[in-house]
Motif scaffolding. Structure first.
Motif, PDB file in Angstrom:
ATOM      1  N   CYS A   7       4.629   6.417   4.347  1.00 46.87           N
ATOM      2  CA  CYS A   7       4.323   5.216   3.574  1.00 46.87           C
ATOM      3  C   CYS A   7       5.062   5.190   2.241  1.00 46.87           C
ATOM      4  O   CYS A   7       5.221   4.141   1.636  1.00 46.87           O
ATOM      5  CB  CYS A   7       2.823   5.096   3.345  1.00 46.87           C
ATOM      6  N   GLY A   8       5.507   6.361   1.762  1.00 44.35           N
ATOM      7  CA  GLY A   8       6.262   6.442   0.515  1.00 44.35           C
ATOM      8  C   GLY A   8       5.427   6.525  -0.742  1.00 44.35           C
ATOM      9  O   GLY A   8       5.971   6.664  -1.834  1.00 44.35           O
ATOM     10  N   LEU A   9       4.111   6.458  -0.628  1.00 43.17           N
ATOM     11  CA  LEU A   9       3.282   6.457  -1.829  1.00 43.17           C
ATOM     12  C   LEU A   9       3.381   7.760  -2.620  1.00 43.17           C
ATOM     13  O   LEU A   9       3.395   7.737  -3.847  1.00 43.17           O
ATOM     14  CB  LEU A   9       1.830   6.148  -1.475  1.00 43.17           C
ATOM     15  N   CYS A  10       3.493   8.874  -1.946  1.00 41.22           N
ATOM     16  CA  CYS A  10       3.629  10.139  -2.668  1.00 41.22           C
ATOM     17  C   CYS A  10       4.977  10.206  -3.391  1.00 41.22           C
ATOM     18  O   CYS A  10       5.101  10.864  -4.423  1.00 41.22           O
ATOM     19  CB  CYS A  10       3.422  11.337  -1.756  1.00 41.22           C
ATOM     20  N   CYS A  11       5.958   9.487  -2.874  1.00 41.13           N
ATOM     21  CA  CYS A  11       7.301   9.469  -3.471  1.00 41.13           C
ATOM     22  C   CYS A  11       7.362   8.586  -4.721  1.00 41.13           C
ATOM     23  O   CYS A  11       8.319   8.677  -5.488  1.00 41.13           O
ATOM     24  CB  CYS A  11       8.322   8.937  -2.475  1.00 41.13           C
ATOM     25  N   GLU A  75      -6.416  14.092   2.080  1.00 39.26           N
ATOM     26  CA  GLU A  75      -7.283  13.520   1.058  1.00 39.26           C
ATOM     27  C   GLU A  75      -6.445  12.860  -0.043  1.00 39.26           C
ATOM     28  O   GLU A  75      -6.766  11.763  -0.503  1.00 39.26           O
ATOM     29  CB  GLU A  75      -8.174  14.618   0.469  1.00 39.26           C
ATOM     30  N   CYS A  76      -5.375  13.515  -0.461  1.00 35.45           N
ATOM     31  CA  CYS A  76      -4.469  12.930  -1.464  1.00 35.45           C
ATOM     32  C   CYS A  76      -3.831  11.658  -0.926  1.00 35.45           C
ATOM     33  O   CYS A  76      -3.720  10.666  -1.656  1.00 35.45           O
ATOM     34  CB  CYS A  76      -3.393  13.929  -1.867  1.00 35.45           C
ATOM     35  N   CYS A  77      -3.409  11.676   0.333  1.00 37.64           N
ATOM     36  CA  CYS A  77      -2.833  10.479   0.952  1.00 37.64           C
ATOM     37  C   CYS A  77      -3.836   9.328   0.888  1.00 37.64           C
ATOM     38  O   CYS A  77      -3.479   8.202   0.528  1.00 37.64           O
ATOM     39  CB  CYS A  77      -2.469  10.735   2.409  1.00 37.64           C
ATOM     40  N   LYS A  78      -5.058   9.622   1.250  1.00 43.36           N
ATOM     41  CA  LYS A  78      -6.094   8.593   1.266  1.00 43.36           C
ATOM     42  C   LYS A  78      -6.305   8.016  -0.131  1.00 43.36           C
ATOM     43  O   LYS A  78      -6.392   6.795  -0.303  1.00 43.36           O
ATOM     44  CB  LYS A  78      -7.404   9.183   1.803  1.00 43.36           C
ATOM     45  N   LYS A  79      -6.352   8.868  -1.135  1.00 40.87           N
ATOM     46  CA  LYS A  79      -6.546   8.392  -2.514  1.00 40.87           C
ATOM     47  C   LYS A  79      -5.371   7.541  -2.987  1.00 40.87           C
ATOM     48  O   LYS A  79      -5.565   6.526  -3.659  1.00 40.87           O
ATOM     49  CB  LYS A  79      -6.767   9.576  -3.455  1.00 40.87           C
ATOM     50  N   LEU A  80      -4.156   7.928  -2.648  1.00 42.04           N
ATOM     51  CA  LEU A  80      -2.984   7.129  -3.013  1.00 42.04           C
ATOM     52  C   LEU A  80      -3.033   5.760  -2.345  1.00 42.04           C
ATOM     53  O   LEU A  80      -2.715   4.743  -2.972  1.00 42.04           O
ATOM     54  CB  LEU A  80      -1.691   7.850  -2.623  1.00 42.04           C
ATOM     55  N   LYS A  81      -3.449   5.710  -1.094  1.00 44.80           N
ATOM     56  CA  LYS A  81      -3.538   4.440  -0.372  1.00 44.80           C
ATOM     57  C   LYS A  81      -4.638   3.556  -0.959  1.00 44.80           C
ATOM     58  O   LYS A  81      -4.453   2.346  -1.095  1.00 44.80           O
ATOM     59  CB  LYS A  81      -3.756   4.681   1.114  1.00 44.80           C
ATOM     60  N   GLU A  82      -5.759   4.153  -1.320  1.00 52.07           N
ATOM     61  CA  GLU A  82      -6.839   3.380  -1.939  1.00 52.07           C
ATOM     62  C   GLU A  82      -6.387   2.818  -3.278  1.00 52.07           C
ATOM     63  O   GLU A  82      -6.646   1.657  -3.594  1.00 52.07           O
ATOM     64  CB  GLU A  82      -8.082   4.251  -2.106  1.00 52.07           C
ATOM     65  N   LYS A  83      -5.697   3.635  -4.052  1.00 50.89           N
ATOM     66  CA  LYS A  83      -5.177   3.201  -5.355  1.00 50.89           C
ATOM     67  C   LYS A  83      -4.193   2.049  -5.190  1.00 50.89           C
ATOM     68  O   LYS A  83      -4.145   1.132  -6.000  1.00 50.89           O
ATOM     69  CB  LYS A  83      -4.498   4.385  -6.043  1.00 50.89           C
ATOM     70  N   ALA A  84      -3.410   2.086  -4.106  1.00 55.98           N
ATOM     71  CA  ALA A  84      -2.413   1.048  -3.841  1.00 55.98           C
ATOM     72  C   ALA A  84      -3.038  -0.204  -3.214  1.00 55.98           C
ATOM     73  O   ALA A  84      -2.328  -1.168  -2.966  1.00 55.98           O
ATOM     74  CB  ALA A  84      -1.323   1.601  -2.935  1.00 55.98           C
ATOM     75  N   GLY A  85      -4.323  -0.152  -2.941  1.00 51.57           N
ATOM     76  CA  GLY A  85      -4.986  -1.316  -2.379  1.00 51.57           C
ATOM     77  C   GLY A  85      -5.118  -1.310  -0.879  1.00 51.57           C
ATOM     78  O   GLY A  85      -5.544  -2.300  -0.297  1.00 51.57           O
ATOM     79  N   GLY A  86      -4.773  -0.192  -0.257  1.00 52.65           N
ATOM     80  CA  GLY A  86      -4.930  -0.083   1.195  1.00 52.65           C
ATOM     81  C   GLY A  86      -6.337   0.340   1.535  1.00 52.65           C
ATOM     82  O   GLY A  86      -7.182   0.540   0.663  1.00 52.65           O
ATOM     83  N   ASN A  87      -6.599   0.521   2.795  1.00 53.24           N
ATOM     84  CA  ASN A  87      -7.943   0.903   3.220  1.00 53.24           C
ATOM     85  C   ASN A  87      -8.164   2.398   3.177  1.00 53.24           C
ATOM     86  O   ASN A  87      -9.262   2.865   3.401  1.00 53.24           O
ATOM     87  CB  ASN A  87      -8.249   0.353   4.624  1.00 53.24           C
TER      88      ASN A  87
END
Length: 92
Positions: A7-11, A75-87
């Motif tokens: 998804c690129g969010l960690c990047c 867990e970090c992936c999930k938090k990044l996605k939540e922060k970005a507005g994903g589910n």
């Protein structure tokens, strides 16, 4: 094997990280992140720290189980996605 959905969010969240500071292009985004494609431009040859499996073997296997390391990364992936507005759903 860690399942990355690329998804690129960690990047795009490197700002302030001492571990990934050398990869930050100055705006919190990795120097190898392709903004247009929204993907890592060197994914197959990315740095070891960006490869969950290789980083585990090199740095964390003496500190925790692979299952715990994966859980923390998901867990970090999930938090990044939540922060970005994903589910926050992350495929495992």
């Amino acid at each position: 094997m860690f399942l990355c959905d690329k998804c690129g969010l960690c990047c795009t969240q490197l700002g302030g990280s001492s571990i990934y500071g050398g990869l930050d292009r100055g705006d919190g985004v990795c120097i190898y992140y392709d903004d247009r494609k929204r993907l890592c431009s060197i994914y197959k040859d990315r740095p070891m720290l960006c490869n969950v499996d290789k980083a585990y073997e090199a740095y964390f296997k003496e500190q925790m189980s692979k299952e715990e390391y994966y859980r923390l990364n998901y867990e970090c992936c999930k938090k990044l996605k939540e922060k970005a507005g994903g589910n926050g759903n992350v495929s495992v």
